[in-house]
Design an enzyme around this catalytic site. Structure first.
Site, PDB file in Angstrom:
ATOM      1  CB  ALA A 284      -0.918  -0.014   1.214  1.00  0.00           C
ATOM      2  N   GLY A 286       0.860   3.732  -2.375  1.00  0.00           N
ATOM      3  CA  GLY A 286       0.340   4.779  -3.252  1.00  0.00           C
ATOM      4  C   GLY A 286      -0.268   4.200  -4.516  1.00  0.00           C
ATOM      5  CG  ASP A 327      -7.859   8.582  -8.259  1.00  0.00           C
ATOM      6  OD1 ASP A 327      -8.325   9.551  -7.639  1.00  0.00           O
ATOM      7  OD2 ASP A 327      -7.819   7.422  -7.795  1.00  0.00           O
ATOM      8  CG  HIS A 459     -25.976  19.745  25.631  1.00  0.00           C
ATOM      9  ND1 HIS A 459     -24.623  19.500  25.782  1.00  0.00           N
ATOM     10  CD2 HIS A 459     -26.584  19.240  26.740  1.00  0.00           C
ATOM     11  CE1 HIS A 459     -24.424  18.884  26.934  1.00  0.00           C
ATOM     12  NE2 HIS A 459     -25.597  18.707  27.536  1.00  0.00           N
TER      13      HIS A 459
HETATM   14  P1  FAD Z   1     -11.750   5.153 -10.638  1.00  0.00           P
HETATM   15  O1  FAD Z   1     -12.722   5.023  -9.538  1.00  0.00           O
HETATM   16  O2  FAD Z   1     -10.450   4.447 -10.513  1.00  0.00           O
HETATM   17  O3  FAD Z   1     -12.497   4.675 -11.951  1.00  0.00           O
HETATM   18  C1  FAD Z   1     -11.843   4.609 -13.183  1.00  0.00           C
HETATM   19  C2  FAD Z   1     -12.632   3.719 -14.117  1.00  0.00           C
HETATM   20  O4  FAD Z   1     -12.069   3.846 -15.421  1.00  0.00           O
HETATM   21  C3  FAD Z   1     -12.578   2.242 -13.764  1.00  0.00           C
HETATM   22  O5  FAD Z   1     -13.885   1.733 -13.663  1.00  0.00           O
HETATM   23  C4  FAD Z   1     -11.830   1.585 -14.936  1.00  0.00           C
HETATM   24  O6  FAD Z   1     -12.368   0.322 -15.276  1.00  0.00           O
HETATM   25  C5  FAD Z   1     -12.108   2.578 -16.060  1.00  0.00           C
HETATM   26  N1  FAD Z   1     -11.090   2.584 -17.125  1.00  0.00           N
HETATM   27  C6  FAD Z   1      -9.761   2.785 -17.011  1.00  0.00           C
HETATM   28  N2  FAD Z   1      -9.180   2.773 -18.238  1.00  0.00           N
HETATM   29  C7  FAD Z   1     -10.172   2.562 -19.141  1.00  0.00           C
HETATM   30  C8  FAD Z   1     -10.217   2.447 -20.559  1.00  0.00           C
HETATM   31  N3  FAD Z   1      -9.129   2.600 -21.313  1.00  0.00           N
HETATM   32  N4  FAD Z   1     -11.411   2.201 -21.140  1.00  0.00           N
HETATM   33  C9  FAD Z   1     -12.537   2.067 -20.396  1.00  0.00           C
HETATM   34  N5  FAD Z   1     -12.550   2.173 -19.056  1.00  0.00           N
HETATM   35  C10 FAD Z   1     -11.394   2.431 -18.432  1.00  0.00           C
HETATM   36  N6  FAD Z   1     -11.476   7.885  -1.701  1.00  0.00           N
HETATM   37  C11 FAD Z   1     -12.296   8.582  -0.905  1.00  0.00           C
HETATM   38  O7  FAD Z   1     -12.617   9.737  -1.209  1.00  0.00           O
HETATM   39  N7  FAD Z   1     -12.800   8.043   0.247  1.00  0.00           N
HETATM   40  C12 FAD Z   1     -12.476   6.785   0.631  1.00  0.00           C
HETATM   41  O8  FAD Z   1     -12.953   6.324   1.665  1.00  0.00           O
HETATM   42  C13 FAD Z   1     -11.614   6.024  -0.191  1.00  0.00           C
HETATM   43  N8  FAD Z   1     -11.292   4.767   0.141  1.00  0.00           N
HETATM   44  C14 FAD Z   1     -10.494   4.036  -0.698  1.00  0.00           C
HETATM   45  C15 FAD Z   1     -10.151   2.737  -0.322  1.00  0.00           C
HETATM   46  C16 FAD Z   1      -9.337   1.974  -1.135  1.00  0.00           C
HETATM   47  C17 FAD Z   1      -8.979   0.555  -0.724  1.00  0.00           C
HETATM   48  C18 FAD Z   1      -8.867   2.515  -2.364  1.00  0.00           C
HETATM   49  C19 FAD Z   1      -8.017   1.673  -3.279  1.00  0.00           C
HETATM   50  C20 FAD Z   1      -9.196   3.805  -2.738  1.00  0.00           C
HETATM   51  C21 FAD Z   1      -9.991   4.584  -1.898  1.00  0.00           C
HETATM   52  N9  FAD Z   1     -10.330   5.895  -2.207  1.00  0.00           N
HETATM   53  C22 FAD Z   1     -11.128   6.622  -1.377  1.00  0.00           C
HETATM   54  C23 FAD Z   1      -9.847   6.525  -3.438  1.00  0.00           C
HETATM   55  C24 FAD Z   1     -10.968   6.496  -4.499  1.00  0.00           C
HETATM   56  O9  FAD Z   1     -11.381   5.173  -4.706  1.00  0.00           O
HETATM   57  C25 FAD Z   1     -10.474   7.119  -5.789  1.00  0.00           C
HETATM   58  O10 FAD Z   1      -9.960   8.406  -5.536  1.00  0.00           O
HETATM   59  C26 FAD Z   1     -11.610   7.220  -6.790  1.00  0.00           C
HETATM   60  O11 FAD Z   1     -12.172   5.965  -7.077  1.00  0.00           O
HETATM   61  C27 FAD Z   1     -11.121   7.859  -8.087  1.00  0.00           C
HETATM   62  O12 FAD Z   1     -12.195   7.995  -8.945  1.00  0.00           O
HETATM   63  P2  FAD Z   1     -11.998   8.077 -10.521  1.00  0.00           P
HETATM   64  O13 FAD Z   1     -13.366   8.236 -11.091  1.00  0.00           O
HETATM   65  O14 FAD Z   1     -10.973   9.082 -10.852  1.00  0.00           O
HETATM   66  O15 FAD Z   1     -11.385   6.666 -10.952  1.00  0.00           O
HETATM   67  P1  NAI Z   2      -0.652   6.869   0.540  1.00  0.00           P
HETATM   68  O1  NAI Z   2       0.025   7.831  -0.334  1.00  0.00           O
HETATM   69  O2  NAI Z   2      -1.733   7.335   1.444  1.00  0.00           O
HETATM   70  O3  NAI Z   2       0.419   6.152   1.499  1.00  0.00           O
HETATM   71  C1  NAI Z   2       1.509   5.438   1.013  1.00  0.00           C
HETATM   72  C2  NAI Z   2       2.545   5.339   2.119  1.00  0.00           C
HETATM   73  O4  NAI Z   2       3.523   4.411   1.726  1.00  0.00           O
HETATM   74  C3  NAI Z   2       3.244   6.660   2.395  1.00  0.00           C
HETATM   75  O5  NAI Z   2       3.246   6.923   3.774  1.00  0.00           O
HETATM   76  C4  NAI Z   2       4.653   6.416   1.857  1.00  0.00           C
HETATM   77  O6  NAI Z   2       5.642   7.133   2.572  1.00  0.00           O
HETATM   78  C5  NAI Z   2       4.797   4.924   2.060  1.00  0.00           C
HETATM   79  N1  NAI Z   2       5.770   4.270   1.179  1.00  0.00           N
HETATM   80  C6  NAI Z   2       5.992   4.510  -0.133  1.00  0.00           C
HETATM   81  N2  NAI Z   2       6.945   3.659  -0.606  1.00  0.00           N
HETATM   82  C7  NAI Z   2       7.299   2.866   0.437  1.00  0.00           C
HETATM   83  C8  NAI Z   2       8.208   1.781   0.598  1.00  0.00           C
HETATM   84  N3  NAI Z   2       8.945   1.334  -0.427  1.00  0.00           N
HETATM   85  N4  NAI Z   2       8.327   1.202   1.811  1.00  0.00           N
HETATM   86  C9  NAI Z   2       7.568   1.637   2.861  1.00  0.00           C
HETATM   87  N5  NAI Z   2       6.706   2.661   2.767  1.00  0.00           N
HETATM   88  C10 NAI Z   2       6.556   3.256   1.583  1.00  0.00           C
HETATM   89  O7  NAI Z   2      -1.142   5.700  -0.432  1.00  0.00           O
HETATM   90  P2  NAI Z   2      -2.142   4.503  -0.193  1.00  0.00           P
HETATM   91  O8  NAI Z   2      -2.334   4.244   1.252  1.00  0.00           O
HETATM   92  O9  NAI Z   2      -1.656   3.425  -1.067  1.00  0.00           O
HETATM   93  O10 NAI Z   2      -3.491   5.082  -0.770  1.00  0.00           O
HETATM   94  C11 NAI Z   2      -3.575   5.481  -2.164  1.00  0.00           C
HETATM   95  C12 NAI Z   2      -4.551   6.578  -2.352  1.00  0.00           C
HETATM   96  O11 NAI Z   2      -5.871   6.128  -2.140  1.00  0.00           O
HETATM   97  C13 NAI Z   2      -4.294   7.722  -1.405  1.00  0.00           C
HETATM   98  O12 NAI Z   2      -3.802   8.802  -2.159  1.00  0.00           O
HETATM   99  C14 NAI Z   2      -5.617   8.059  -0.810  1.00  0.00           C
HETATM  100  O13 NAI Z   2      -5.972   9.376  -1.105  1.00  0.00           O
HETATM  101  C15 NAI Z   2      -6.614   7.122  -1.463  1.00  0.00           C
HETATM  102  N6  NAI Z   2      -7.363   6.513  -0.371  1.00  0.00           N
HETATM  103  C16 NAI Z   2      -8.217   7.303   0.337  1.00  0.00           C
HETATM  104  C17 NAI Z   2      -8.914   6.818   1.410  1.00  0.00           C
HETATM  105  C18 NAI Z   2      -9.789   7.728   2.175  1.00  0.00           C
HETATM  106  O14 NAI Z   2     -10.087   8.803   1.691  1.00  0.00           O
HETATM  107  N7  NAI Z   2     -10.236   7.365   3.368  1.00  0.00           N
HETATM  108  C19 NAI Z   2      -8.791   5.405   1.832  1.00  0.00           C
HETATM  109  C20 NAI Z   2      -7.835   4.674   1.024  1.00  0.00           C
HETATM  110  C21 NAI Z   2      -7.189   5.218  -0.034  1.00  0.00           C
END
Ligand code: FAD
Ligand code: NAI
Length: 487
Positions: A284, A286, A327, A459
């Protein structure tokens, strides 16, 4: 077969599907292409967020917290529950049901808004790079092995992001997994190593810790949660360590090697090199934007470092009529940020005015306690030389927090020293994800800490802590002893 549209949206995550709905609401003929297939090879809308991100992770966070509470916390309330056991399959099935309900909901919204859902992988045809060309072409390799060509005046790229892979720890989705694999373990790993103490590491580490795994998190940086305000980060580290998460800062992963039923991890910290075996490892570290291969051939579209499409504040790329959101572009990778960009771009295409306030994107980490913030951190203000005042209020002094036994954490309000305008709000506490919306609204309306101090809060509520933190900026908090003139 050729089809004509006003807008083609590539990607149906929270950026793309929201843009599609808004485009349709505005009367634009809209197609949304998405290539997502679930584990049964069924096409699904909703992207990362609904299928393997925000929603399934929050479902498991809730279920695991309930399990943990019934094991350890309910007795304090005088509730004695005997014979608690974990049914992981039921927990995972519930998660799947939640995901299916929501993705099906988007399918229905697409139908009612007359959005064409094109199921397949899109490639933008290269003549799209000709700046004065009005019609842009996208080819879609459909899941049924056919191909379709779509024409439109506008393309919105919303292809999202994918987990960053580490060459020294390649995922096999069995023993070494990314976040998607970690949302679908069919058994609680006895030992779980997590590479990266970021948002995913902390949320999924919390899930599996609560369900019984021994969790060790390896973080390369020596600062814990450096994106958060330093006071909140310090408090959260204390809480996570108390909960039993073993967080190793300033630790460099050297390799992770998948064996039959385990993973051998080699790492280096200030004491030297070490080896340790885990049942599972989650990578995890990034996510990186899905920008490669989207254009049929080389494109003149400008791409920033890290593979992000270069856009301005209106999400316009360097090619007219092609927008990129979510993203795939600069800014935090958050669902709500992508959705707001989708709404903005749809309005701009329809000739309306709309902006995204990039200064007020709320962040939430859904651990227990939750962590949420908006605006500037204290360290950012220090670096930019802005004078500020601070007010804090601990949940331990909140009547509601005491009543529900959730007294950990605090609210911190930072306001401008001269104007008193709120510059940042930072919360750690069990209701932080809900409370932060109050701060976003206040800041969007340009409120001062005095405005909040003069507002009436119900409250007993957790939100009273926001009121008290605002009162505390001028030294007037009521339920903590405070020196006048700021805490
Ligand atoms: P995505 O949701 O990644 O959707 C992109 C879509 O594009 C996908 O369906 C893919 O199939 C499609 N696609 C890609 N390339 C092509 C192509 N060439 N042709 C057709 N389709 C294509 N964010 C929050 O705000 N709150 C959270 O609690 C949160 N929790 C997370 C937990 C986890 C485990 C992870 C991994 C992420 C989390 N995030 C959270 C981050 C969030 O999921 C993303 O920021 C968000 O989904 C981005 O939205 P998006 O529409 O840019 O892309
Ligand atoms: P992140 O960027 O939050 O954290 C990655 C961590 O890994 C950082 O602390 C970094 O210093 C560390 N790291 C990088 N390379 C490393 C290495 N080689 N060894 C050890 N540590 C290392 O990324 P993460 O957790 O993968 O999440 C990805 C994205 O998904 C985030 O940008 C976040 O915004 C989104 N996300 C959002 C959530 C929410 O809004 N609640 C929940 C989950 C994901």
């Amino acid at each position: 077969m050729k089809q004509e549209y006003d807008v083609i949206i590539i990607g149906a995550g929270p950026g793309g599907y929201v843009a599609a709905i808004r485009c349709a609401q505005l009367g634009l003929k809209t197609a949304c292409v998405d290539k997502w297939l679930d584990h049964n090879k069924k096409p699904k809308l909703g992207g990362t967020c609904l299928n393997v991100g925000c929603i399934p992770s929050k479902a498991l966070l809730e279920s695991s917290e309930l399990y943990h509470q019934s094991e350890y916390d309910l007795t304090q309330h005088g509730v004695e529950v005997k014979g608690i056991s974990l049914n992981l399959k039921q927990m995972m099935d519930r998660k799947e049901t939640v995901v299916n309900n929501l993705t099906f909901g988007i399918e229905s919204l697409f139908k009612s808004n007359k959005i064409d859902w094109i199921q397949g992988c899109a490639t933008i045809v290269n003549d799209s790079k000709i700046p004065d060309k009005q019609t842009k072409t996208t080819k879609v390799a459909l899941h049924n092995d056919k191909e379709v060509t779509l024409n439109a005046a506008n393309i919105i790229i919303a292809t999202g992001s994918s987990p960053v892979n580490l060459g020294i720890a390649p995922t096999d989705q069995k023993n070494i997994v990314d976040s998607s694999g970690a949302l679908a373990f069919n058994k609680v790993p006895k030992t779980l190593g997590i590479i990266g103490a970021g948002v995913i590491g902390l949320e999924l580490g919390s899930v599996w810790k609560r369900l019984g795994s021994k969790v060790k998190i390896f973080e390369a940086q020596d600062d814990f949660l450096s994106i958060a305000d330093k006071l909140i980060a310090k408090e959260s580290l204390k809480q996570f360590v108390n909960q039993g998460l073993d967080i190793c800062l300033n630790t460099r992963l050297l390799s992770a090697q998948s064996k039959k039923n385990s993973v051998l991890v080699k790492y280096q910290d200030s004491d030297g090199e070490h080896s340790e075996t885990f049942e599972k490892i989650i990578i995890a570290v990034g996510r990186s934007p899905n920008s490669e291969g989207l254009f049929e051939d080389e494109t003149e579209l400008v791409i920033d470092a890290g593979g992000f499409f270069h856009v301005n504040d209106r999400c316009e790329t360097s090619l007219p009529g092609i927008y990129a959101i979510g993203d795939t572009v600069r800014g935090p990778m958050l669902a709500h940020k992508g959705s707001e960009e989708g709404l903005m771009v749809a309005d701009l295409i329809a000739g309306k005015h709309r902006e995204v306030n990039y200064n007020l994107i709320p962040s939430v980490i859904y651990t227990q306690p939750e962590i949420a913030w908006v605006g500037k951190t204290e360290q950012e203000l220090e670096t930019s030389g802005v004078d500020y005042n601070i007010g804090t209020f601990p949940f331990a002094a909140s009547g509601r927090a005491q009543a529900v036994n959730e007294t950990v954490g605090m609210v911190k309000v930072i306001s401008h020293a001269k104007t008193d305008r709120i510059l940042g709000v930072h919360i750690i506490g069990s209701q932080a994800s809900e409370m932060i919306a109050q701060a976003v609204i206040a800041m969007e309306l340009g409120a001062s800490s005095e405005d909040i101090a003069l507002t009436m809060f119900a409250h007993p509520t957790f939100s009273e802590a926001f009121h008290e933190a605002a009162l505390s900026v001028s030294g007037n908090a009521l339920h903590i002893a405070q020196r006048r003139g700021g805490s």
